[in-house]
Design an enzyme around this catalytic site. Structure first.
Site, PDB file in Angstrom:
ATOM      1  CD  GLU A  21      -1.012   0.716   3.619  1.00 48.57           C
ATOM      2  OE1 GLU A  21      -1.414   1.868   3.404  1.00 48.57           O
ATOM      3  OE2 GLU A  21      -1.200   0.114   4.689  1.00 48.57           O
ATOM      4  CE  LYS A 155      -3.758   2.433  11.270  1.00 50.65           C
ATOM      5  NZ  LYS A 155      -3.899   1.497  10.151  1.00 50.65           N
TER       6      LYS A 155
HETATM    7  N1  PSU Z   1      -0.359   0.506   8.657  1.00 52.40           N
HETATM    8  C1  PSU Z   1       0.701   1.264   9.060  1.00 52.40           C
HETATM    9  N2  PSU Z   1       0.616   2.620   8.855  1.00 52.40           N
HETATM   10  C2  PSU Z   1      -0.481   3.217   8.234  1.00 52.40           C
HETATM   11  C3  PSU Z   1      -1.588   2.415   7.812  1.00 52.40           C
HETATM   12  C4  PSU Z   1      -1.466   1.056   8.052  1.00 52.40           C
HETATM   13  O1  PSU Z   1       1.699   0.743   9.593  1.00 52.40           O
HETATM   14  O2  PSU Z   1      -0.484   4.443   8.053  1.00 52.40           O
HETATM   15  C5  PSU Z   1      -2.786   3.060   7.101  1.00 52.40           C
HETATM   16  C6  PSU Z   1      -3.453   2.034   6.181  1.00 52.40           C
HETATM   17  O3  PSU Z   1      -3.452   2.578   4.886  1.00 52.40           O
HETATM   18  C7  PSU Z   1      -4.863   1.895   6.718  1.00 52.40           C
HETATM   19  C8  PSU Z   1      -5.115   3.283   7.243  1.00 52.40           C
HETATM   20  O4  PSU Z   1      -5.773   1.517   5.726  1.00 52.40           O
HETATM   21  O5  PSU Z   1      -3.865   3.551   7.928  1.00 52.40           O
HETATM   22  C9  PSU Z   1      -6.363   3.322   8.132  1.00 52.40           C
HETATM   23  O6  PSU Z   1      -6.883   4.611   8.128  1.00 52.40           O
HETATM   24  P1  PSU Z   1      -8.368   4.876   8.706  1.00 52.40           P
HETATM   25  O7  PSU Z   1      -8.273   4.497  10.147  1.00 52.40           O
HETATM   26  O8  PSU Z   1      -8.633   6.349   8.499  1.00 52.40           O
HETATM   27  O9  PSU Z   1      -9.303   4.017   7.907  1.00 52.40           O
END
Ligand code: PSU
Ligand code: MN
Length: 298
Positions: A21, A155
């Site tokens: 990604e 996360k």
């Molecule tokens: N994993 C990481 N760092 C990130 C992300 C994932 O180590 O920045 C990103 C991914 O792209 C994931 C996003 O889809 O954070 C989630 O964002 P939100 O909570 O706004 O959906």
């Protein structure tokens, strides 16, 4: 959608490919370290015998497999928009640059015929979601696309227990890789068990191979790969800084898609970069494992 020639040839030949990604690069890690990490992830996939396909929108075009110029643009340009699935068409129509989240990367990877994907931590149910309804669009997409996602859990700024409940509801298979505990992103153990444990790439490949006959191949499989306990962020420091970060986000009125980058940046600053080192290690390990699974599956 433009598929890089190397990726297209590998897919046509049935050879292993791993999607990566770009939101992690553009919005999850600080510049200029992020460009180095982007290269290292691709190198880790290659070292394990697969072809990397980093995904992003470049000048309005969805690209599967980025050359060095495109990778540099995603890492360094200040007009790269964080794109979930719902944002893709808007940014494409405007000819803009977009970094793809877990959701939109998995979506585009599946369209390109890629079945393995590596990231850091999935999005999920945010703390306080009972009031805010803030749940990552990653969850909905994982229920719809037949991709195996290698990650270190979700996360740890999130409500992990609630996220696991939602993954169960959505029919997403969750496998712990060489662990009985669901990983906690920067930390080895989130405090929750995994429904299933696997101990080798071949075992994951066997699960993937069993799905088409059962008709369950159109949802994601989460392969949760923990950082070894010896390499994790100190759990006490982690818990304190995440709690402070959530309070800081609330005080600053941060909402919507800004919350995750805000919290990751807060944790990186307040741990003196220790979380950054953990983050880089875990994504690299996930890229390697995804490639090993792709090789076993091919
Ligand atoms: N994993 C990481 N760092 C990130 C992300 C994932 O180590 O920045 C990103 C991914 O792209 C994931 C996003 O889809 O954070 C989630 O964002 P939100 O909570 O706004 O959906
Ligand atoms: Mn959200």
């Amino acid at each position: 959608m433009r598929i890089a020639p190397e990726v297209a040839e590998a897919l046509a030949g049935g050879r292993p490919v791993v999607a990566l990604e770009s939101t992690l690069i553009a919005h999850g890690l600080p510049s200029p370290r992020n460009l180095d990490v982007a290269h290292r992830l691709q190198a880790a996939v290659r070292a394990a015998g697969a072809v990397p396909a980093t995904i992003a929108l470049v000048a309005g075009e969805a690209r599967v497999g980025l050359d060095d110029d495109a990778l540099e643009l995603v890492a360094a340009a200040d007009d790269v928009v964080k794109c979930g699935v719902r944002d893709l068409a808007v940014v494409a129509a405007r000819g803009g640059h977009g970094a793809t989240t877990v959701a939109s990367t998995a979506w585009l990877a599946a369209r390109a015929g890629i079945r393995l994907f590596a990231t850091g931590g999935l999005g999920g149910v945010h703390q306080g979601a009972r009031e805010t309804w803030d749940e990552s669009a990653d969850l909905d997409t994982l229920a719809r696309v037949g991709v195996a996602v290698v990650c270190s859990g979700v996360k740890s700024i999130l409500d992990v227990g609630a996220t696991l409940e939602r993954l169960e509801t959505l029919g997403v298979t969750v496998l712990g890789y060489a662990t009985d505990r669901f990983p906690g992103f920067y930390v080895h153990d989130s405090g929750f068990p995994v429904p299933w444990r696997v101990d080798s790439p071949e075992e994951v490949a066997a699960v993937l191979a069993a799905r088409p006959a059962l008709g369950t191949e159109e949802r994601a499989v989460v392969v949760a790969n923990p950082l070894p306990a010896g390499e994790q962020l100190d759990p006490a420091l982690h818990d304190r800084v995440v709690a402070d970060g959530l309070a800081a986000a609330a005080a600053a009125g941060v909402s919507g898609k800004e919350i995750t980058p805000f919290l990751l940046d807060y944790v990186q600053r307040e741990t003196g970069g220790a979380s950054l080192e953990a983050n880089v290690r875990l994504v690299e390990r996930n890229a390697s494992l995804a490639a090993e699974i792709a090789v076993a599956a091919a």
